[in-house]
Design a protein around this motif. Structure first.
Motif, short mmCIF file in Angstrom:
data_model
loop_
_atom_site.label_atom_id
_atom_site.label_comp_id
_atom_site.label_asym_id
_atom_site.label_seq_id
_atom_site.Cartn_x
_atom_site.Cartn_y
_atom_site.Cartn_z
N PRO A 139 0.83 -1.20 0.00
CA PRO A 139 0.00 0.00 0.00
C PRO A 139 0.87 1.25 0.00
CG PRO A 139 0.11 -0.92 2.20
CD PRO A 139 0.83 -1.89 1.31
N PRO A 140 0.39 2.33 -0.64
CA PRO A 140 1.23 3.54 -0.72
C PRO A 140 1.25 4.29 0.61
CG PRO A 140 -0.91 3.95 -1.71
CD PRO A 140 -0.89 2.49 -1.34
N GLU A 141 2.35 4.98 0.84
CA GLU A 141 2.43 5.87 1.99
C GLU A 141 1.61 7.12 1.71
OE1 GLU A 141 3.97 5.52 4.96
OE2 GLU A 141 4.36 3.44 4.37
N PRO A 142 1.03 7.74 2.74
CA PRO A 142 0.24 8.97 2.51
C PRO A 142 1.09 10.06 1.89
CG PRO A 142 -0.12 8.10 4.73
CD PRO A 142 1.03 7.33 4.16
N ALA A 143 0.43 10.93 1.14
CA ALA A 143 1.13 12.08 0.57
C ALA A 143 1.57 13.01 1.69
CB ALA A 143 0.21 12.82 -0.39
N GLU A 144 2.74 13.57 1.53
CA GLU A 144 3.27 14.51 2.51
C GLU A 144 2.43 15.79 2.52
OE1 GLU A 144 7.49 16.90 3.36
OE2 GLU A 144 7.24 15.60 1.62
N VAL A 145 2.20 16.35 3.68
CA VAL A 145 1.46 17.60 3.79
C VAL A 145 2.33 18.74 3.25
CG1 VAL A 145 0.31 19.23 5.33
CG2 VAL A 145 0.22 16.77 5.81
N PRO A 146 1.83 19.53 2.28
CA PRO A 146 2.64 20.64 1.76
C PRO A 146 2.89 21.69 2.84
CG PRO A 146 0.80 20.13 0.30
CD PRO A 146 0.56 19.39 1.57
N ALA A 147 4.02 22.35 2.75
CA ALA A 147 4.31 23.47 3.65
C ALA A 147 3.60 24.71 3.12
CB ALA A 147 5.81 23.71 3.72
N PRO A 148 3.15 25.59 4.01
CA PRO A 148 2.53 26.84 3.54
C PRO A 148 3.55 27.70 2.82
CG PRO A 148 2.93 26.95 5.89
CD PRO A 148 3.25 25.54 5.47
N LEU A 149 3.06 28.58 1.97
CA LEU A 149 3.96 29.36 1.13
C LEU A 149 4.25 30.75 1.65
CD1 LEU A 149 2.66 28.37 -2.43
CD2 LEU A 149 4.45 27.33 -1.04
N ARG A 150 3.67 31.12 2.80
CA ARG A 150 3.99 32.43 3.37
C ARG A 150 3.72 32.43 4.86
NH1 ARG A 150 -0.71 36.92 2.03
NH2 ARG A 150 -2.38 35.92 3.20
N GLU A 151 4.32 33.38 5.56
CA GLU A 151 4.08 33.57 6.99
C GLU A 151 2.68 34.13 7.19
OE1 GLU A 151 5.98 33.06 9.60
OE2 GLU A 151 7.98 32.67 8.78
N PRO A 152 1.94 33.67 8.19
CA PRO A 152 0.65 34.28 8.47
C PRO A 152 0.82 35.71 8.98
CG PRO A 152 1.25 32.81 10.24
CD PRO A 152 2.30 32.62 9.15
N ASP A 153 -0.24 36.49 8.85
CA ASP A 153 -0.19 37.85 9.40
C ASP A 153 0.10 37.79 10.89
OD1 ASP A 153 -2.99 38.99 7.38
OD2 ASP A 153 -0.87 38.78 6.91
N GLN A 154 0.88 38.74 11.38
CA GLN A 154 1.21 38.79 12.80
C GLN A 154 0.04 39.37 13.59
OE1 GLN A 154 4.07 37.52 14.14
NE2 GLN A 154 4.35 36.76 12.04
N VAL A 155 -0.47 38.61 14.54
CA VAL A 155 -1.58 39.07 15.37
C VAL A 155 -1.25 38.73 16.83
CG1 VAL A 155 -3.33 38.81 13.58
CG2 VAL A 155 -2.81 36.89 15.07
N ARG A 156 -1.85 39.48 17.75
CA ARG A 156 -1.65 39.18 19.17
C ARG A 156 -2.35 37.86 19.51
NH1 ARG A 156 -4.03 43.72 22.50
NH2 ARG A 156 -5.49 43.80 20.75
N PRO A 157 -1.71 37.02 20.29
CA PRO A 157 -2.31 35.73 20.65
C PRO A 157 -3.71 35.92 21.23
CG PRO A 157 -0.04 35.81 21.39
CD PRO A 157 -0.38 37.19 20.91
N GLY A 158 -4.67 35.24 20.62
CA GLY A 158 -6.03 35.28 21.12
C GLY A 158 -6.82 36.51 20.71
N ALA A 159 -6.16 37.44 19.99
CA ALA A 159 -6.86 38.68 19.67
C ALA A 159 -7.52 38.66 18.30
CB ALA A 159 -5.89 39.85 19.74
N ASP A 160 -7.10 37.75 17.42
CA ASP A 160 -7.71 37.74 16.09
C ASP A 160 -9.10 37.14 16.16
OD1 ASP A 160 -6.54 35.22 16.68
OD2 ASP A 160 -6.72 34.65 14.58
#
Length: 454
Positions: A232-253
């Motif tokens: 059986p095939p191994e699962p496909a690898e999860v792609p890495a995101p292509l950019r940093e998320p916007d900077q927000v204060r923890p819990g504030a978004d």
């Protein structure tokens, strides 16, 4: 477009070291004069066709090397009685599929045929059943079948051999139709009966000029060759995101912040992820039932040295054709033993009158079923909007991940406001109540994780 090149010339352009199969036992034409119907002049017609083309029959079958791999080839000689299929030609096609199963080689059919051979009557017509069964047995054996529609491909060979292939390629401007030009109304002409029309109607994956055919076939045979697949095939690898998320204060978004990030015009989309993830890929187009959807990108590519099937939403409201194409892709991957990567990004399924007439509910249901039935691993990454059932149909249960600039919701916030009869200014508040942010989805157990920045 004129007649196709002679069959041996054609074979020589697409493969090397071709070895023809021996004529299968029982494939010889009946010894009765002029065939099973005693058709006047049939023996002379065959003799003249053989002298003119240098071919013994309307099909040439064997195996040869294409790229780094070998494949079984079934090639039609249109100059031999219009590439028509009688008892002997039918037996050769069936035997070629048997050889493909025994040798574990892909099948490449190069079709140019006017259909069943009239001079052999019902004995010719029943070859369609035998060929269709040979195709089925080969599919069940997880052997891929790639077909090339050449000029012309009509009648029984379009219906029994070519139309059901795993990948359907076509020569530009080729005549492709169930009814040939001589048997349909003279007023019935144009795109529906051409390769271009079949592409527009979702029945062909790609138009391929002759000069490009060897390279395209080599790529497909290399990607789909059964001897290269690990089961059986191994699962496909999860792609890495292509950019940093916007900077927000923890819990504030807020939930509305998550929606706005997912809808940002500069956010990476499916094509960006696919280009980064795959070293090469081949796109499959069309649902085989009426059309393509440019907002659903489906195909097979090479990642880290192995083939991976993919179905990726491109940020639009997908049509029924798009969902059926994705279901086709998942079923093909399951048949061949390929892992699947899906990328979710849609505001929701198209819900206008045209989508309803085209069977939106049934098409989404087909995709849910294909994902549920799949025996191969499916990996999902939500890269943008996850809008209701149209997004969920492509998501793998227990193997869905999300990027920090994405969201997933039971319904779009604006639609939620409409259902609850709330004014537009309440949309941001409803977005937060829906708990659609990546970390909300992680806490609620829908996603396995928020992938870290690449």
């Amino acid at each position: 477009m004129g007649e196709v090149a002679g069959v041996r010339e054609l074979i020589g352009t697409v493969c090397e070291d071709f070895e023809e199969f021996e004529s299968p036992r029982g494939a010889e034409r009946t010894s009765a004069a002029d065939g099973p119907l005693a058709w006047p002049g049939y023996d002379d017609q065959r003799r003249r066709a053989a002298e003119r083309t240098g071919a013994e029959e309307s099909v040439l079958c064997g195996h040869g090397r294409i790229g780094a791999d070998r494949a079984v080839f079934i090639a039609f000689e249109f100059g031999f009685l219009g590439g028509s299929v009688g008892e002997e030609a039918g037996a050769r096609v069936v035997a070629a599929f048997e050889q493909a199963r025994e040798r574990r080689l892909p099948v490449v059919s190069l079709v140019a045929s006017g259909g069943s051979r009239m001079q052999e009557g019902i004995r010719a017509l029943v070859q369609l059943q035998a060929i269709a069964r040979a195709c089925l047995l080969t599919r069940q054996a997880r052997i891929p079948h790639i077909t090339v529609l050449r000029n012309p491909t009509t009648g029984g060979m379009w219906a029994s051999l070519a139309a059901g292939a795993d990948v359907v390629l076509a020569a530009p401007e080729a005549a492709v139709a169930f009814g040939g030009s001589r048997v349909r109304s003279a007023s019935e002409t144009g795109e529906p009966f051409t390769a271009e029309g079949k592409l527009a109607d979702g029945q062909v994956d790609r138009l391929v000029p002759d000069a490009e055919l060897p390279a395209v076939l080599a790529q497909l045979v290399g990607l789909l060759h059964p001897q290269r697949l690990v089961r059986p095939p191994e699962p496909a690898e999860v792609p890495a995101p292509l950019r940093e998320p916007d900077q927000v204060r923890p819990g504030a978004d807020s939930g509305w912040d998550a929606v706005r990030r997912a809808r940002a015009a500069d956010r990476p989309h499916a094509a960006d992820y696919l280009d980064r993830y795959f070293t090469s890929r081949f796109e499959l187009s069309g649902d085989r039932a009426g059309g393509p959807d440019s907002g659903m990108l489906c195909g097979i590519g090479e990642h880290d040295g192995r083939p991976v099937a993919y179905a990726a939403q491109a940020g639009t409201a997908n049509t029924p054709a798009g969902f059926r194409t994705a279901a086709r892709l998942v079923r093909l991957a399951d048949q061949l033993g390929l892992p699947v990567l899906t990328l979710v990004d849609t505001p929701g399924a198209a819900n206008d009158a045209e989508a309803e007439r085209a069977g939106a509910g049934a098409a989404i249901g087909q995709l849910f079923t294909a994902v549920a039935e799949a025996r191969v691993p499916i990996t999902t990454l939500v890269i943008g909007e996850g809008g209701s059932g149209g997004a969920l149909a492509l998501a793998a249960p227990e193997s869905t991940w999300i990027t920090a600039d994405a969201y997933f919701a039971v319904i779009a916030p604006e639609s939620s406001a409409a259902i609850l009869k709330q004014p537009p200014e309440q949309v941001p508040e409803l977005a937060h109540r829906l708990r659609l942010r990546p970390r909300d989805l992680l806490e609620l157990g829908f996603v396995q994780g928020v992938v870290p920045p690449g």
